[in-house]
Design a protein around this motif. Structure first.
Motif, short mmCIF file in Angstrom:
data_model
loop_
_atom_site.label_atom_id
_atom_site.label_comp_id
_atom_site.label_asym_id
_atom_site.label_seq_id
_atom_site.Cartn_x
_atom_site.Cartn_y
_atom_site.Cartn_z
N LEU A 109 1.92 7.18 4.86
CA LEU A 109 1.98 5.74 4.70
C LEU A 109 2.68 5.35 3.40
O LEU A 109 2.37 5.87 2.34
CB LEU A 109 0.57 5.16 4.73
N ASP A 110 3.64 4.45 3.51
CA ASP A 110 4.36 3.92 2.36
C ASP A 110 3.53 2.76 1.80
O ASP A 110 3.53 1.66 2.35
CB ASP A 110 5.74 3.44 2.81
N ARG A 111 2.84 2.99 0.69
CA ARG A 111 1.91 2.00 0.16
C ARG A 111 2.61 0.73 -0.29
O ARG A 111 2.09 -0.37 -0.13
CB ARG A 111 1.12 2.61 -1.01
N SER A 112 3.78 0.88 -0.89
CA SER A 112 4.53 -0.30 -1.33
C SER A 112 4.92 -1.16 -0.15
O SER A 112 4.78 -2.40 -0.18
CB SER A 112 5.77 0.13 -2.12
N TYR A 113 5.41 -0.53 0.91
CA TYR A 113 5.79 -1.26 2.12
C TYR A 113 4.56 -1.91 2.75
O TYR A 113 4.60 -3.05 3.19
CB TYR A 113 6.45 -0.30 3.10
N LEU A 114 3.45 -1.17 2.78
CA LEU A 114 2.22 -1.70 3.35
C LEU A 114 1.78 -2.97 2.63
O LEU A 114 1.39 -3.95 3.26
CB LEU A 114 1.11 -0.65 3.28
N ARG A 115 1.86 -2.97 1.32
CA ARG A 115 1.43 -4.14 0.56
C ARG A 115 2.30 -5.36 0.89
O ARG A 115 1.80 -6.49 0.98
CB ARG A 115 1.48 -3.85 -0.94
N LYS A 116 3.60 -5.15 1.08
CA LYS A 116 4.49 -6.26 1.45
C LYS A 116 4.11 -6.83 2.82
O LYS A 116 4.04 -8.05 2.99
CB LYS A 116 5.94 -5.80 1.47
N ALA A 146 8.57 3.29 12.99
CA ALA A 146 7.29 3.96 12.77
C ALA A 146 6.63 3.46 11.50
O ALA A 146 5.41 3.26 11.46
CB ALA A 146 7.50 5.47 12.70
N ARG A 147 7.41 3.24 10.45
CA ARG A 147 6.85 2.76 9.19
C ARG A 147 6.25 1.37 9.37
O ARG A 147 5.15 1.08 8.87
CB ARG A 147 7.93 2.73 8.11
N HIS A 148 6.96 0.52 10.11
CA HIS A 148 6.45 -0.83 10.29
C HIS A 148 5.26 -0.86 11.24
O HIS A 148 4.30 -1.61 11.01
CB HIS A 148 7.56 -1.75 10.81
N ASP A 149 5.31 -0.08 12.30
CA ASP A 149 4.14 0.04 13.18
C ASP A 149 2.92 0.47 12.38
O ASP A 149 1.81 -0.05 12.56
CB ASP A 149 4.40 1.06 14.29
N ALA A 168 2.34 0.08 9.18
CA ALA A 168 1.89 -0.99 8.28
C ALA A 168 1.10 -2.06 9.04
O ALA A 168 0.04 -2.51 8.56
CB ALA A 168 3.09 -1.61 7.58
N MET A 169 1.59 -2.47 10.21
CA MET A 169 0.84 -3.45 11.00
C MET A 169 -0.48 -2.88 11.48
O MET A 169 -1.51 -3.56 11.51
CB MET A 169 1.69 -3.93 12.19
N PHE A 170 -0.46 -1.62 11.87
CA PHE A 170 -1.67 -0.93 12.32
C PHE A 170 -2.72 -0.93 11.21
O PHE A 170 -3.90 -1.24 11.45
CB PHE A 170 -1.31 0.50 12.73
N GLU A 171 -2.32 -0.59 10.00
CA GLU A 171 -3.26 -0.54 8.88
C GLU A 171 -3.80 -1.92 8.55
O GLU A 171 -4.98 -2.06 8.20
CB GLU A 171 -2.59 0.10 7.66
#
Length: 257
Positions: A22-29, A225-228, A230-233
């Motif tokens: 998981l890309d934490r920076s991307y997740l926070r955005k 996959a990265r965006h899926d 992030a939305m999943f989390e």
């Protein structure tokens, strides 16, 4: 969603979607974008005993040229709409209905007038909900909606997000959170103006000449996959009674028991 259940991704595997950490920076955005949309969303009551709803997303309707990803889907889509209209369903259009990064609204709407006529029947029956996505964010402007869509859809409200409240006897309500899903991303939210230029000037010409199809992130596996993920989390860490329904990446991701 249940605490014990695994996630099921589009390939049938289990676990959170995406092959990479998981890309934490991307997740926070993405979290900030979805949090903002959730806080701003209107809330509507949903009758669990009587309501039937069908949700479509990411049509990307163009101008019937080589860059139009929807053209081959039109017959099946219109046949499905006819069924849902007669069966009394509510129709939810969850963003990116028109491909306005590649086209001006006039040609895109004229190219699918008969399809719009069919959708307008849901609007006249009070069973039509429109959302804007990144590729049709023009509809975030109420004056543009009235100018281009007002003839067929008088008084239409195009939303960014919506909470459907499902009340159940002897239990707290469940909320279905409807949103396109691009919120918080750089390429589709903050800097969408630049992405729009690239798609219209460069990608559209490539599509027309080569006959290629696809819309980022729908054809970019790593980005998708990265965006899926992030939305999943975001959805996983909310209340079990908040269910996220989004489009944008063009593939399903479910949390199941």
């Amino acid at each position: 969603r249940t605490p014990e259940g695994p996630a099921v991704n589009a390939s049938g595997g289990t676990g959170p979607p995406g092959p990479s950490p998981l890309d934490r920076s991307y997740l926070r955005k993405v979290e900030r974008g979805l949090d903002r949309a959730f806080a701003a969303a209107d809330e509507l009551e949903l009758d669990s005993e009587r309501e039937s709803i069908v949700i479509f997303s990411d049509h990307h309707r163009g101008a019937r040229d080589g860059a139009d990803d929807f053209l081959r889907c039109e017959p099946a889509y219109c046949a499905a709409l006819g069924y849902y209209l007669e069966a009394g369903y509510r129709l939810v259009m969850l963003g990116d209905v028109e491909e306005l990064w590649e086209n001006d609204p006039g040609p895109a709407l004229a190219a699918y007038r008969s399809t719009l006529d069919l959708e307008a029947a849901f609007h006249r029956a009070g069973r039509y909900y429109r959302f804007w996505g990144n590729h049709d964010d023009l509809w975030a402007d109420a004056s543009a909606v009235d100018h281009h869509l007002g003839e067929l859809f008088p008084g239409l409200l195009v939303r960014e997000s919506l909470k459907l409240r499902l009340a159940r006897a002897e239990s707290p309500p469940t909320f279905f959170f409807l949103v396109h899903g691009h919120q918080g991303t750089d390429e589709s939210d903050r800097f969408a103006w630049f992405s729009r230029i690239v798609v219209r000037v460069v990608w559209r010409r490539i599509q027309r000449k080569a006959g290629l199809t696809g819309n980022t992130p729908a054809k970019d596996f790593e980005l998708r996959a990265r965006h899926d993920r992030a939305m999943f989390e975001w959805a996983r860490t909310r209340s079990p009674r908040v269910i996220l329904i989004a489009g944008h990446t063009h593939r399903p991701v479910f949390w199941t028991s």
